[in-house]
Scaffold this active site. Structure first.
Site, PDB file in Angstrom:
ATOM      1  N   HIS A 137      88.524  25.984  34.880  1.00 21.67           N
ATOM      2  CA  HIS A 137      89.857  25.473  35.335  1.00 21.67           C
ATOM      3  C   HIS A 137      90.186  24.647  36.186  1.00 21.67           C
ATOM      4  O   HIS A 137      89.349  24.541  37.970  1.00 21.67           O
ATOM      5  CB  HIS A 137      90.520  26.803  36.008  1.00 21.67           C
ATOM      6  N   ASN A 184      94.635  31.712  41.270  1.00 16.48           N
ATOM      7  CA  ASN A 184      96.165  32.472  40.390  1.00 16.48           C
ATOM      8  C   ASN A 184      96.582  34.029  40.668  1.00 16.48           C
ATOM      9  O   ASN A 184      97.659  34.397  40.570  1.00 16.48           O
ATOM     10  CB  ASN A 184      96.233  31.587  39.230  1.00 16.48           C
ATOM     11  N   SER A 237      94.506  28.391  32.542  1.00 17.88           N
ATOM     12  CA  SER A 237      95.307  28.940  33.996  1.00 17.88           C
ATOM     13  C   SER A 237      94.437  30.162  34.060  1.00 17.88           C
ATOM     14  O   SER A 237      95.558  31.255  35.163  1.00 17.88           O
ATOM     15  CB  SER A 237      96.204  28.456  34.780  1.00 17.88           C
ATOM     16  N   GLU A 265      87.045  25.699  39.622  1.00 18.28           N
ATOM     17  CA  GLU A 265      86.993  27.994  39.105  1.00 18.28           C
ATOM     18  C   GLU A 265      86.017  27.895  37.870  1.00 18.28           C
ATOM     19  O   GLU A 265      86.782  27.498  36.771  1.00 18.28           O
ATOM     20  CB  GLU A 265      88.709  28.033  38.951  1.00 18.28           C
TER      21      GLU A 265
END
Length: 311
Positions: free
Chosen positions: A160, A210, A139, A172
């Site tokens: 991800h 993130n 991540s 992702e």
């Protein structure tokens, strides 16, 4: 050999992934194994010891029961058939080399440590078939840096997934400067076959989610540290004022305060994000030092009913 592979579509035809090997049997690894098996992939789950694999199998079995009851609420026979069929797609192994021999795709979901991931992929690069795609579920770590441990950087990308994997639709798909188009297309196709919604992003800190989410949570911490509001009021404000399903402090506890600190510390060291966004926050550092990581430890910004419990 690598350059010839990256320019040839005959060596590896996209969209033909059948066998997936997942390294890691924790929440993320087990979740990835489950959704792959549910969607007819042959999956091997790999971990260091039988005890870890047993925990991963228990996670999958418990999750499948919930899915089966939701899909077939009035039919116990169909529930059992669904569970048995999915579990039949899954094998387990503690032998990394043997588990990689027939893999079309290897997904790594182990500890968030760059050196550990590089060591794993360096070993796998020597034993996995030439056509095998490599992916990390990291991540926060740079995919390109992990890929450098191999000689197949054109067949290396990021997948991800989000926790809990069976429920969260997004994946992702991260491509580095060296990821070939065939490899990228194959990863997008795998996600679609898993009934996930893939989004494409480059190999930048935090990717998409993130990169936006962590600075937002860090600024929430700063608001509280300055005494401008309480965690409870910030959470209520963002849920009712911005329509978020969880406030930033509830979310931080869910993600894990130790995980959040690890991400921010890594970004700060990497130096690719504005210093103001990743500046340390004493409130976070103190909670992590005390072992209060959020839901996973039973205490974070909120107390929980046991480890992993509810507020």
């Amino acid at each position: 050999m690598t350059s010839a592979f990256s320019t040839s579509s005959s060596a590896y035809a996209p969209h033909n992934v059948k066998n997936i090997t997942v390294f890691g049997s924790g929440l993320m690894g087990a979740g990835i194994v489950q959704v792959a098996a549910q969607n007819a992939f042959n999956v091997t789950m790999v971990d260091l010891n039988p005890e870890a694999l047993k925990k991963g199998q228990d996670i999958i079995a418990s999750s499948l029961k919930r899915v089966a009851k939701k899909q077939f609420p009035e039919d116990a026979a169909q529930q059992k058939t669904f569970i048995d069929k999915t579990m039949a797609q899954i094998k387990t192994s503690t032998d990394s080399e043997a588990a990689s021999k027939d893999a079309d795709l290897i997904i790594e979901a182990i500890v968030e440590n760059l050196k550990t991931k590089q060591q794993l992929f360096s070993m796998l690069d020597k034993v996995a078939p030439e056509h095998t795609l490599f992916c990390s579920n990291t991540s926060s770590l740079p995919i390109g840096e992990i890929a450098k441990a191999t000689k197949r950087t054109d067949r290396f990308g990021g997948l991800h997934f989000f926790n809990p994997v069976p429920q969260m639709k997004l994946v992702e798909v991260i491509r580095t400067e060296e990821t070939s188009q065939d490899s990228f297309d194959s990863l997008m196709e795998v996600c679609t076959r898993m009934k996930k919604t893939p989004v494409s992003c480059k190999d930048t800190p935090g990717f998409i989610v993130n990169r936006l989410l962590v600075p937002y949570m860090m600024e929430s911490l700063r608001i509280v540290e300055r005494g401008e509001a309480t965690p409870q009021d910030v959470d209520v404000a963002m849920k009712l004022g911005a329509g978020f399903p969880m406030g930033p402090f509830e979310l931080a506890d869910f993600v894990g305060l130790d995980t959040m600190k690890f991400i921010v510390d890594g970004w700060r060291k990497e130096g690719k994000i504005d210093d103001n966004l990743v500046a340390p926050v004493k409130l976070l550092d103190d909670l992590v030092a005390q072992g209060n990581f959020g839901r996973k430890s039973g205490q974070g910004f909120y107390p929980y009913n046991g480890v992993g419990g509810k507020k």
